[in-house]
Write an enzyme that holds these catalytic residues in place. Sequence first.
Site, PDB file in Angstrom:
ATOM      1  N   GLU A 110       9.557  -4.141  10.066  1.00 23.41           N
ATOM      2  CA  GLU A 110       9.923  -2.823   9.535  1.00 23.41           C
ATOM      3  C   GLU A 110      10.581  -1.975  10.620  1.00 23.41           C
ATOM      4  OE1 GLU A 110       6.942  -0.946   7.130  1.00 23.41           O
ATOM      5  OE2 GLU A 110       8.113   0.893   6.927  1.00 23.41           O
ATOM      6  N   ASP A 148       0.836  -1.204   0.000  1.00 19.34           N
ATOM      7  CA  ASP A 148       0.000   0.000   0.000  1.00 19.34           C
ATOM      8  C   ASP A 148       0.876   1.261   0.000  1.00 19.34           C
ATOM      9  OD1 ASP A 148       0.855  -0.181   2.592  1.00 19.34           O
ATOM     10  OD2 ASP A 148      -1.153  -0.180   3.497  1.00 19.34           O
ATOM     11  N   SER A 149       2.200   1.069  -0.018  1.00 15.29           N
ATOM     12  CA  SER A 149       3.103   2.198  -0.287  1.00 15.29           C
ATOM     13  C   SER A 149       2.791   2.785  -1.664  1.00 15.29           C
ATOM     14  CB  SER A 149       4.571   1.754  -0.228  1.00 15.29           C
ATOM     15  OG  SER A 149       4.764   0.592  -1.020  1.00 15.29           O
ATOM     16  N   LYS A 161      -1.050  -9.435   2.800  1.00 18.22           N
ATOM     17  CA  LYS A 161      -0.285  -8.985   3.973  1.00 18.22           C
ATOM     18  C   LYS A 161      -1.147  -8.058   4.816  1.00 18.22           C
ATOM     19  CE  LYS A 161       3.416  -6.056   3.615  1.00 18.22           C
ATOM     20  NZ  LYS A 161       2.950  -4.867   4.353  1.00 18.22           N
ATOM     21  N   GLU A 173      -1.131  -5.692   8.605  1.00 11.95           N
ATOM     22  CA  GLU A 173      -0.268  -5.078   9.620  1.00 11.95           C
ATOM     23  C   GLU A 173      -0.828  -5.302  11.021  1.00 11.95           C
ATOM     24  OE1 GLU A 173       0.492  -0.925   8.851  1.00 11.95           O
ATOM     25  OE2 GLU A 173       1.195  -1.334   6.810  1.00 11.95           O
ATOM     26  N   ASP A 210      -1.056  -6.131  -0.268  1.00 14.15           N
ATOM     27  CA  ASP A 210      -1.439  -5.554   1.027  1.00 14.15           C
ATOM     28  C   ASP A 210      -2.949  -5.393   1.131  1.00 14.15           C
ATOM     29  OD1 ASP A 210       0.747  -5.169   2.635  1.00 14.15           O
ATOM     30  OD2 ASP A 210       1.209  -3.173   1.860  1.00 14.15           O
TER      31      ASP A 210
HETATM   32  O1  KIV Z   1       3.549  -1.129   1.520  1.00  8.33           O
HETATM   33  C1  KIV Z   1       4.731  -1.504   1.486  1.00  8.33           C
HETATM   34  O2  KIV Z   1       5.496  -1.213   0.568  1.00  8.33           O
HETATM   35  C2  KIV Z   1       5.217  -2.308   2.591  1.00  8.33           C
HETATM   36  C3  KIV Z   1       6.698  -2.510   2.709  1.00  8.33           C
HETATM   37  C4  KIV Z   1       7.305  -1.266   3.206  1.00  8.33           C
HETATM   38  C5  KIV Z   1       7.027  -3.676   3.527  1.00  8.33           C
HETATM   39  O3  KIV Z   1       4.454  -2.745   3.384  1.00  8.33           O
END
Ligand code: KIV
Length: 271
Positions: A174, A41-42, A108, A110, A80
């Site tokens: 992280e 989600d970056s 993924k 969090e 994510d």
């Molecule tokens: O969203 C993302 O890119 C991430 C990485 C920083 C692990 O979760």
Amino acid sequence: MPNTVNDIIQMKSREKITVLTGYDSTMATLCDKVDVILVGDSAGMVMLGYDDTRDVTMDDMIRFTTAVKNAKTDSLIVADLPINSYENEDSAITNSKRLVQAGAHAVKLEGGKEIEKIIKAVVDSGIPVMGHLGLLPQTAEKYSVQAKKSSDAVNLLEDARILEKAGVFSIVFEMVTRDVAKIITESVKVPTIGIGSGKNCDGQVLVVHDMLGMFEKIKPKFAKRYLNLSEDIRNAINSYVKDVKEEKFPEEEHTFSMEKEELEKLEKEIG
Ligand code: KIV
């Protein structure tokens, strides 16, 4: 043969696992040598221009995941679940299925013990889950190094064990101090994937725009820049603008022509 979740698990302590983020087909094609492409989600920051990851929606993640799937690489695709998409077991399962339908092999999430049941529910529904501990960008008030104090390290280890028990196939750490990342890596059976957490993790992940030197807004200390692509891109674009203004582009080699007789015919016809 595409990588499976099992391949990634087997790599622990045999060979380091490589992970890069990917959000579009062109970049995913170039990342075909990495073991895992993380549709992170970056994307909200590097693709959509948001200040953080909190405005990213399920629709955004589906679009990015589809684009990465269309690259048809052998990398395992992990997507994510964005913030607010896994508030309870039902929404987590429904949204994980949507990401799998779009092309993800795993999702993924969090968080630690507070999302234990949610992780277990997704795993039990048949969808592999990658955990994410340490700095949690979806909820963090500020980006700071995690597990500097022994009591924090103990909590982090406990979270890692809880996630492992809930069935995750790997865990991202992280910005965790390297000593603690090492201890946890040696204490859990699932692979640990570090970002800013030192070399003792079982694998490493970076945001691809960071490692290529394309993202200028934030330059994290841990993100080694293998290229300075933003400078190269800017130079190339400036050259293009200059060439067009000065009528140096396009040249003949970039154009198409008519047969001489056809041109003469045309000139006669239109006078
Ligand atoms: O969203 C993302 O890119 C991430 C990485 C920083 C692990 O979760």
